[in-house]
Motif scaffolding. Structure first.
Motif, PDB file in Angstrom:
ATOM      1  N   GLN A 825      38.771  35.284 -32.663  1.00  0.00           N
ATOM      2  CA  GLN A 825      39.476  35.355 -33.942  1.00  0.00           C
ATOM      3  C   GLN A 825      38.562  34.815 -35.021  1.00  0.00           C
ATOM      4  O   GLN A 825      38.619  33.643 -35.387  1.00  0.00           O
ATOM      5  N   THR A 826      37.713  35.694 -35.506  1.00  0.00           N
ATOM      6  CA  THR A 826      36.734  35.226 -36.481  1.00  0.00           C
ATOM      7  C   THR A 826      37.407  34.707 -37.753  1.00  0.00           C
ATOM      8  O   THR A 826      36.833  33.937 -38.499  1.00  0.00           O
ATOM      9  N   SER A 827      38.655  35.135 -37.967  1.00  0.00           N
ATOM     10  CA  SER A 827      39.355  34.653 -39.155  1.00  0.00           C
ATOM     11  C   SER A 827      39.618  33.159 -39.096  1.00  0.00           C
ATOM     12  O   SER A 827      39.940  32.535 -40.092  1.00  0.00           O
ATOM     13  N   GLN A 828      39.503  32.605 -37.894  1.00  0.00           N
ATOM     14  CA  GLN A 828      39.755  31.169 -37.753  1.00  0.00           C
ATOM     15  C   GLN A 828      38.503  30.331 -37.944  1.00  0.00           C
ATOM     16  O   GLN A 828      38.548  29.107 -37.830  1.00  0.00           O
ATOM     17  N   ASN A 829      37.391  30.982 -38.181  1.00  0.00           N
ATOM     18  CA  ASN A 829      36.147  30.222 -38.363  1.00  0.00           C
ATOM     19  C   ASN A 829      36.323  29.195 -39.468  1.00  0.00           C
ATOM     20  O   ASN A 829      36.990  29.427 -40.453  1.00  0.00           O
ATOM     21  N   GLN A 830      35.742  28.055 -39.282  1.00  0.00           N
ATOM     22  CA  GLN A 830      35.995  26.995 -40.256  1.00  0.00           C
ATOM     23  C   GLN A 830      34.842  26.021 -40.372  1.00  0.00           C
ATOM     24  O   GLN A 830      33.958  25.973 -39.520  1.00  0.00           O
ATOM     25  N   ASN A 831      34.889  25.276 -41.444  1.00  0.00           N
ATOM     26  CA  ASN A 831      33.895  24.233 -41.677  1.00  0.00           C
ATOM     27  C   ASN A 831      34.582  22.875 -41.698  1.00  0.00           C
ATOM     28  O   ASN A 831      35.576  22.710 -42.387  1.00  0.00           O
ATOM     29  N   ILE A 832      34.051  21.951 -40.918  1.00  0.00           N
ATOM     30  CA  ILE A 832      34.585  20.593 -40.918  1.00  0.00           C
ATOM     31  C   ILE A 832      33.541  19.728 -41.612  1.00  0.00           C
ATOM     32  O   ILE A 832      32.380  19.721 -41.206  1.00  0.00           O
ATOM     33  N   ILE A 833      33.948  19.049 -42.626  1.00  0.00           N
ATOM     34  CA  ILE A 833      32.975  18.268 -43.398  1.00  0.00           C
ATOM     35  C   ILE A 833      33.397  16.800 -43.445  1.00  0.00           C
ATOM     36  O   ILE A 833      34.552  16.496 -43.747  1.00  0.00           O
ATOM     37  N   ASN A 834      32.487  15.940 -43.099  1.00  0.00           N
ATOM     38  CA  ASN A 834      32.713  14.501 -43.282  1.00  0.00           C
ATOM     39  C   ASN A 834      31.597  13.981 -44.172  1.00  0.00           C
ATOM     40  O   ASN A 834      30.430  14.214 -43.895  1.00  0.00           O
ATOM     41  N   LEU A 835      31.974  13.289 -45.228  1.00  0.00           N
ATOM     42  CA  LEU A 835      30.962  12.718 -46.119  1.00  0.00           C
ATOM     43  C   LEU A 835      31.220  11.227 -46.227  1.00  0.00           C
ATOM     44  O   LEU A 835      32.369  10.794 -46.274  1.00  0.00           O
TER      45      LEU A 835
END
Lengths: 943, 248
Positions: A825-835
């Motif tokens: 499910q490429t629509s679920q691709n995501q970015n997790i960002i911690n700064l």
């Protein structure tokens, strides 16, 4: 008159001439002849010309074959002439400023060194003696006496000293009437009070000399009434002492309106052989144990003896052979940052160290009361759809543990060493967990709600023992070692599970189960390893090893239904026996020369598994007895090279095989969740993977630059993963069945960089680090292969700035990005960002006053979850050192000034993503008083 | 006349053999004591020293070996591999070769310090030794003691020199006494170099200047002194033991 004037003039001229003449002797020649007590010539004696003021060496020569020596044209400035020779007592002559150009000392006679001094003291006892005039001094440390001996026993051993039955001392026939200790009278004038009471071990030197009499001291005129005096010099022992610290703190949590407290104390006492330490702590501010510094101080010299490894050969047998002390022997504790805790702990440690024996024994206790809540959101992706799960859970846990450990290392002689180690842990865990799970469609419609209440009581015992024997043969490099270990684990568990399920669909019904489950587990492992190393040449050696392990476990699981009078539920009960026999034999050829170390080898391993399953111990087997044999060859290669400029490079490759664990082959029924069912797979093959690693380390002592870079790569020929079948069951909701299966193609690569370097020496330091990882994890979701690809980047940059010895600042920031993609499910691709960013200050604003503060900013971001959490954490404290010897410290601190603290985590899974938030201790104020026996540092610590 | 020449010849030969006897190798055992080293650094705090004493206890020692080849005019000192070392692991040997030539009055020391490899070539410069009054035996030789205080590091250095080996050499960079130095004791046991084996033999083939690549820079003694004192100053400022950066 004229005559008179003439005479006076003449006289003046003469006087001035003679004065001039005297002044003219600026350089002199010193000479003499050396003979012995029988008037024989002494050639080859060392003659040294020393500065008479400070004994510094100006010039030297040796006497010639006629015993003559001379120093020609040396400055006329006053000397000390020292003549020494192996067979004679050294002689010293004072040479004052001379008025003649040649100082002829004539004949100098040498006295032979007394046989007693030469043979007994110098040669037999290997003891230096001090000779100056008639003073002779002995180094007491070199005359061995049994422990506990008094000085009197020591004196009896010293050549030239006699002690009679009543303790009277004489030296060379003369009575000693005074005994000083470090030059001072020791408890009155009786010399025996010191010699009979003082411990011989405390003495470093014994000096015997002629004391001036009282009269001589007063008048300065030698009256010949010389008294023999003995001085005992005490050892300057710094390997001895004690230290300790105690802190008591009270505070207030203004948000929860709760009083807070914390206390900690430790005391250490040590000398050259014995170390004893005690430590204790208690608090309700989430310090579940002591930190590494406290722990290492508690264990003392035994803190680093945890590395005994009985696993010979490369890669070990995969199960680890160390007798690990879990959580720092219990008192280090662990805390995952979630919730609120109340903690108590303490321990006592004893070490005994000599060249032959190193012994350690310690006991510690730790307990924690934990209350926590977690709010989690999970989104699970299926081939065509997704669903959501909100979980709110609360738990109340009490856990405690008693830990004992002991280690003995006996260096029998230079070629034999024996190590024996034991570790025991007795722990308990009582917990009550409540959990509410709400399943929702992707459109946020409720599907069902599940409520669980679980009461769990677990008691366990761990006993691990290990023995290692090492033998080095006479031939250099030939070595034999053998080890044996026995590990035992026993646990008993009672679980009471209440589960209610509520459906939101049309046929809504409330379902309830209540199960009481008891589980007993008995594991034991017997292990042994043998190693033999044979040197082939100066550079090559070969070793052979054999590893053996026999692991057996027996587990009883009895599930009863509390709603129907505790009738046994067959589907929830299981009895199993599992045995694993491991044999590995291997060899490796090694090249070791000038910083290049290469090892190339291989091993053959055979693993046999036997499993038996039945409902109860006496009931028939559920499946036929499972017997499996895995035979494999595993190669291994490592290389290490050290460049001359502190640059090190490591390179390694190995192929490893891990057999499936029992929980994969036939899992114990998991009762806590009806919606996730895990099945076993008796047809599983072992996990096998290639791994390579490379690392690069550079260290420059001149600039204090450190750079470390490393990279790892794994490729799975066969990986055990949980394939999932998720179905929507009408009237029940989403149910998932997981089954472990072998899959190939999983791989991962990780690279790290870590560095620290000064930009301006001792003032500004830069820290730079980063990492990159790529992971490809395959899994079957509803029979479709999904590959989760995760690209993670992390970068951190920091500066330490030391503006003066009183003020330093730190500044740091880090950012990480995980880019996750799912092939189904490429629509679920995501970015997790911690700064995150952080800054700190340490400032000594007055002589004994310090201000310390830090601020951390953290941002958690997920584009798909619309997560955007920001935490600002600020702490500040002010410290004042008080008291004459800086023994007291008063500290006022505020933690989490902005009251924002909570635990946030983001976890990307094989086909899900979860974020969770747990409250924890936020803003509180605390005032503490500390006492340090040795006094606190009044200097600011470097950052 | 012939008779006289014969006598002179005999005397010369005996002198020569005497001289030849003063040639050989000395093996030194070098014992480092970490705790004593830390305790000897004046600018470190007492609590840091106490902690080191406690943590390291009796595990604070390690031993190295070195060999000094010498004749009456030259000496060459370098580290050698430990004969009784555990395991087969091979570390790179230290680049530290000390060469002295009395005839030319020169040093030629190949040294790696603070990660730089260089040669110190200069006149032989010896410390101002203070002669003391003790006598003891080291490796079968009766020795006297002498001491000086290192002007940069502040360590007390005690040397034991043999009365029957009249050459001004010794281990490491120590020398300038009327006899061969058979023992060096720095800061009362923090670092002790003791002769364990003395062999008389012809070692002229080993008494050569250390070899190195042409690009290795040649400096004088002043350069080395400055390098060391800069490092000590820097360590003092950072309140860490200077021997993390340079040799003790």
């Amino acid at each position: 008159m004229r005559h008179l004037i003439k005479s006076v003039f003449l006289a003046l001229v003469l006087v001035s001439f003679s004065l001039i003449g005297k002044a003219q002797v600026s350089q002199i020649t010193i000479k003499a002849q050396i003979i012995d007590e029988n008037d024989e010539i002494v050639p080859a004696a060392t003659v040294m010309l020393l500065n008479s003021k400070d004994s510094t060496l100006i010039n030297y020569t040796t006497s010639d074959s006629q015993g003559n020596f001379s120093f020609k044209n040396v400055k006329n400035s006053g000397y000390l002439l020292k003549i020494s020779h192996v067979s004679f007592m050294p002689v010293q002559k004072n040479i004052p400023i001379s008025n003649q150009a040649t100082v002829d000392l004539g004949i100098i006679k040498l006295e032979p060194i007394a046989e007693i001094l030469m043979e007994v003291v110098i040669k037999s006892a290997q003891a230096p003696i001090f000779i100056k005039g008639d003073t002779v001094e002995y180094d007491a440390r070199l005359f061995k006496v049994p422990p506990g001996s008094t000085v009197e026993d020591l004196l009896k051993r010293l050549p030239g000293i006699d002690v009679d039955v009543s303790g009277n001392i004489s030296s060379q026939g003369k009575d000693i009437r005074r005994v000083y200790v470090d030059g001072k009278t020791f408890f009155g004038d009786d010399p025996k009070s010191a010699t009979k009471n003082l411990d011989a071990q405390a003495i470093s030197k014994v000096q015997v000399y002629d004391d001036k009499s009282e009269q001589e001291r007063l008048t300065g005129i030698a009256d010949g009434n010389k008294e023999k005096v003995m001085n005992l010099e005490l050892k300057d022992e710094f390997k001895k002492g004690h230290f300790g610290k105690a802190t008591l703190a009270g505070g207030f949590d203004d948000y929860r309106k709760k009083l807070l407290w914390a206390s900690k104390a430790n005391f250490n006492r040590f000398n050259e052989k014995h170390q004893l330490s005690i430590i204790g702590f208690g608090n309700n501010v989430n310090q579940t144990g002591v930190n590494w510094d406290d722990y290492s101080e508690f264990k003392g010299s035994a803190a680093f003896s945890n590395r005994d490894n009985g696993d010979f050969g490369f890669g070990g047998d995969g199960s680890g052979f160390h007798v690990m002390e879990i959580g720092g022997g219990g008192i280090m504790g662990y805390f995952d940052g979630k919730g609120f805790t109340k903690n108590y702990g303490g321990g006592v440690n004893y070490n005994y160290n000599t060249k032959k024996i190193n012994f350690n024994a310690s006991y510690s206790y730790n307990q924690t009361d934990l209350n926590s809540e977690t709010f989690a959101n999970r989104q699970t992706f299926l081939t065509d759809t997704s669903y959501l799960l909100n979980t709110n859970s609360a738990s109340d846990v009490f856990r405690n543990s008693h830990n004992i450990s002991s280690r003995i290392e006996h260096n029998i002689d230079s070629s034999n060493t024996l190590i024996f180690k034991i570790y025991g842990r007795f722990s308990g865990n009582r917990s009550i967990d409540t959990r509410t799970q709400l399943f929702k469609t992707i459109l946020d419609q409720n599907i069902n709600k599940n409520f669980t209440n679980e009461t769990d009581t677990l008691d366990s015992k761990v006993i691990n023992t290990l023995a290692i024997y090492n033998h080095s043969f006479k031939k250099r490099g030939r070595k034999f070692a053998i080890s044996g270990a026995f590990n035992y684990y026993q646990s008993g568990r009672m679980e009471n599970l209440i589960n209610k399920n509520e459906f939101f669909s049309a046929t809504t019904e409330l379902e309830q189960i209540n199960i009481l489950n008891s589980k007993d587990n008995d594991d034991n492992t017997i292990k042994s390893s043998v190693l033999y190393v044979e040197p082939l040449s100066k550079r090559f050696s070969i070793f052979g090893f054999y590893n053996f392990r026999n692991y057996s476990t027996q587990s009883k699981n009895l599930g009863t239904d509390a709603l129907t009078n505790y009738i046994m539920v067959d589907s929830l009960s299981i009895y199993y026996q599992n045995k694993e026999m491991f044999n590995r034999v291997g060899t490796s050829i090694n090249y070791n020369w000038e910083g290049l170390n290469i090892s190339l080898g291989g091993a053959f391993q055979s693993i046999n598994l036997f499993n038996k399953y039945s409902v109860t111990e006496n009931s028939p087997l559920l499946v036929p007895e499972l017997t499996k044999t895995y035979n494999n060859f595993i190669p291994n290669f490592t290389t290490y090279y050290e460049f001359p400029n502190n640059l090190h490079i490591n390179l390694g490759y190995s192929y490893d095989i891990d057999v499936p664990s029992i929980s994969y082959l036939q899992p114990i029924p998991n009762l806590s969740n009806r919606f996730y069912k895990t099945e076993g797979n008796p047809d599983l093959e072992p996990e096998s993977y290639h791994s390579t690693d490379i690392s690069w380390t550079y260290w420059n002592q001149a600039s204090f630059t450190n750079i470390h870079a490393s990279a790892y790569y794994y490729y799975y020929d066969s990986q055990i993963v949980y394939n999932q079948e998720t179905k929507f069951v009408e009237g029940l909701g989403y149910t998932t069945i997981m089954k472990p299966e072998n899959l190939s193609g999983g791989q991962s690569v990780t690279a790290y960089l870590w560095s620290s370097m000064p930009i301006v020496k001792t003032i500004l330091t830069l820290r730079l680090g980063g990492s990159y990882s790529y992971r490809e994890s395959p899994v079957y979701i509803n029979s479709i292969r999904n590959t989760t690809n995760t690209n993670s980047y992390r970068l951190n940059l920091g500066f330490n700035l030391t503006l003066s010895s009183k003020l330093s600042l730190s500044l740091g920031s880090s950012g990480s990005l995980s880019d996750v993609s799912y092939s189904i499910q490429t629509s679920q691709n995501q970015n997790i960002i911690n700064l995150s960013a952080s800054t700190g200050i340490k400032w000594q604003f007055a002589k004994k006053s310090f201000f310390e503060a830090n601020y951390d900013f953290t941002k958690y971001q997920n584009d798909r979850f619309e997560l955007n959490e920001v935490l600002h954490l600020a702490n500040a404290s002010i410290r004042q050192i008080l008291g004459k010897n800086n023994k007291f410290e008063l500290r006022l601190a505020v933690f989490d000034l902005l009251n924002q603290n909570k635990m946030i985590s983001q976890t990307p899974g094989s086909n899900y993503i979860e974020t969770s938030i747990s409250p924890t201790l936020a803003r509180y104020y605390m005032l503490s008083v500390s006492y340090n026996i040795k006094g606190f540092e009044t200097k600011k610590k470097q950052m | 006349m012939k008779y006289l020449i014969f006598i002179i010849a005999i005397v010369l030969i005996t002198l020569n053999t005497n001289a030849q006897e003063l040639s050989g190798t000395i093996k030194y055992e070098i014992k480092h004591d970490w705790v004593k080293k830390i305790n000897s650094v004046k600018y470190l705090s007492q609590s840091e020293k106490d902690k080191a004493s406690y943590m390291w206890g009796t595990h604070s020692e390690y031993t190295e070996y070195a060999v000094l080849c010498f004749d009456k005019n030259t000496s060459r000192y370098e580290k050698i591999e430990d004969e009784n070392k555990e395991g087969s692991w091979a570390w790179r040997s230290e680049e530290y070769i000390i060469y002295r030539n009395l005839e030319e009055n020169t040093t030629y020391d190949l040294i790696r310090e603070v990660n730089k490899l260089f040669v110190i070539k200069d006149e032989i410069q010896n410390p101002t030794w203070k002669i003391l009054n003790n006598i003891k035996e080291v490796a079968g030789h009766i020795c006297m003691d002498a001491m000086y205080i290192d002007p940069i590091k502040g360590n007390k250095i005690v040397a034991w020199f043999a009365l029957d080996m009249p050459v001004p050499f010794g281990p490491d960079r120590f020398g300038g006494l009327p006899g061969m130095i058979l023992e060096i004791d720095i800061s009362e046991g923090a670092l002790v170099m003791t002769a364990t084996k003395i062999e008389n033999k012809d070692v002229s083939e080993f008494l050569v200047k250390p070899k190195h690549k042409r690009k290795v820079k040649i400096h004088n003694e002043e350069y080395y002194t400055k390098l060391i004192s800069d490092q000590v100053e820097q360590a003092k400022k950072a309140e860490r033991p200077y021997f993390w950066q340079i040799r003790y």
